[in-house]
Write a protein that holds these residues in place. Sequence first.
Motif, PDB file in Angstrom:
ATOM      1  N   SER A 161       0.827  -1.209   0.000  1.00 21.07           N
ATOM      2  CA  SER A 161       0.000   0.000   0.000  1.00 21.07           C
ATOM      3  C   SER A 161       0.860   1.257   0.000  1.00 21.07           C
ATOM      4  CB  SER A 161      -0.922   0.011   1.219  1.00 21.07           C
ATOM      5  OG  SER A 161      -1.813  -1.082   1.201  1.00 21.07           O
ATOM      6  N   VAL A 164       2.485   1.693  -3.503  1.00 20.04           N
ATOM      7  CA  VAL A 164       1.583   2.221  -4.532  1.00 20.04           C
ATOM      8  C   VAL A 164       1.368   3.715  -4.327  1.00 20.04           C
ATOM      9  CG1 VAL A 164      -0.737   2.126  -5.504  1.00 20.04           C
ATOM     10  CG2 VAL A 164       0.423   0.004  -4.882  1.00 20.04           C
ATOM     11  N   ALA A 192      -6.800   2.265  -6.679  1.00 21.61           N
ATOM     12  CA  ALA A 192      -6.070   0.991  -6.631  1.00 21.61           C
ATOM     13  C   ALA A 192      -6.510   0.166  -5.429  1.00 21.61           C
ATOM     14  CB  ALA A 192      -4.557   1.236  -6.568  1.00 21.61           C
ATOM     15  N   ILE A 212      -1.919  -6.622  -6.927  1.00 22.11           N
ATOM     16  CA  ILE A 212      -2.117  -5.171  -6.971  1.00 22.11           C
ATOM     17  C   ILE A 212      -2.851  -4.829  -8.258  1.00 22.11           C
ATOM     18  CG2 ILE A 212      -0.994  -2.906  -7.009  1.00 22.11           C
ATOM     19  CD1 ILE A 212       1.416  -4.210  -5.601  1.00 22.11           C
ATOM     20  N   ILE A 214      -4.339  -1.452 -10.353  1.00 24.25           N
ATOM     21  CA  ILE A 214      -4.330   0.013 -10.416  1.00 24.25           C
ATOM     22  C   ILE A 214      -4.973   0.463 -11.719  1.00 24.25           C
ATOM     23  CG2 ILE A 214      -2.929   2.101 -10.216  1.00 24.25           C
ATOM     24  CD1 ILE A 214      -0.645   0.323  -9.162  1.00 24.25           C
ATOM     25  N   LEU A 251       7.175   1.510  -8.863  1.00 21.70           N
ATOM     26  CA  LEU A 251       6.369   0.842  -7.848  1.00 21.70           C
ATOM     27  C   LEU A 251       7.090  -0.378  -7.283  1.00 21.70           C
ATOM     28  CD1 LEU A 251       3.814  -0.046  -6.303  1.00 21.70           C
ATOM     29  CD2 LEU A 251       2.880  -0.876  -8.463  1.00 21.70           C
TER      30      LEU A 251
END
Length: 327
Positions: A161, A164, A192, A212, A214, A251
């Motif tokens: 988290s 991102v 996201a 993940i 996004i 990222l």
Amino acid sequence: MLPESAFKVLEILERAEGALSGETISNELGITRSAVWKHINELRMMGYDISSSQKEGYRLSQPSAKLLPYEIHKKLRTQFIGKKMRYFENTPSTIWVGKQLCSEGDVDKMNGLVIIAEEQTGGVGRMGRAWVSPSGGIWITIVLKPCIPIDHIFMVTMAGSIAVARAIRKEFNLGALIKWPNDIFIGNKKVAGLLLELSAESDVVHHCLLSIGIDVNVPVTNFAPDLRDQITSICAEVGHKVDRAAFLARLLKEFESHLLLIESGEYDTIIQEWKSISCTLENRVQIRTLKNSFEGEAVDIDEFGALIIKKDNGKLERVIAGDCYHQ
């Protein structure tokens, strides 16, 4: 995926200052001109804009907009996260691919493997909910064999988290914030989400899969009308499409640096950073768990990732899992 020889053709075109003849390329690689022509067509099918003329030859006009490992690796600066990648044009779910790979292979050798899909046809979010995953987004699963005690494994999600949110902030200068437990928001809209699946027994972690999702280059018009006031995308926020490969490389670097902090026992560093970019703490929230529903103020998060709620009667409630709604 493209054969290695096709990328060798691409590398030559990238280095060239102008157009190159098929003969020049074939001589450099020691392959036939028909093989060069075949590879040029393969590259075009993968989204590379390559012009050609009998007089001048081939010229790379535009790189591919697809999230190809080749493009990501050119910008990747990690020790192990993303050094190995698996790429799919589409798949039901990257986490499903991760489960299959872990059941069939040596997870120790897969630590840091990133599974990428341009589109997921059966993406899954928290509580088994459907996750819409159209082309233009980033839909990945990272295979991990972390050296983290099982009671701190939620920190993998915390690291994801933070990564991102930090990557969005650094790459696009957007004020991304973390909403407990695993969503990323820009303003009052979700951009996201993350999902962690764990394989463990007793106190031993065999592996975990961090997914993940996004919304990057996804037009808001692609979302269902009833969701457009709840969801946004990076391209909608900045007003243009962005370089997904560069963003994903950043990222993955952010995630690796935070994961290494956790593995070295720097738990408080991670918790304090999570708190500093949380949009949940100090807000009134409604919590819905499988057993009950209640309201109160989100006052803290503990070292195990649980949200601490000060209820209206003054009592503190520790929430390990559930849905959190800001009021």
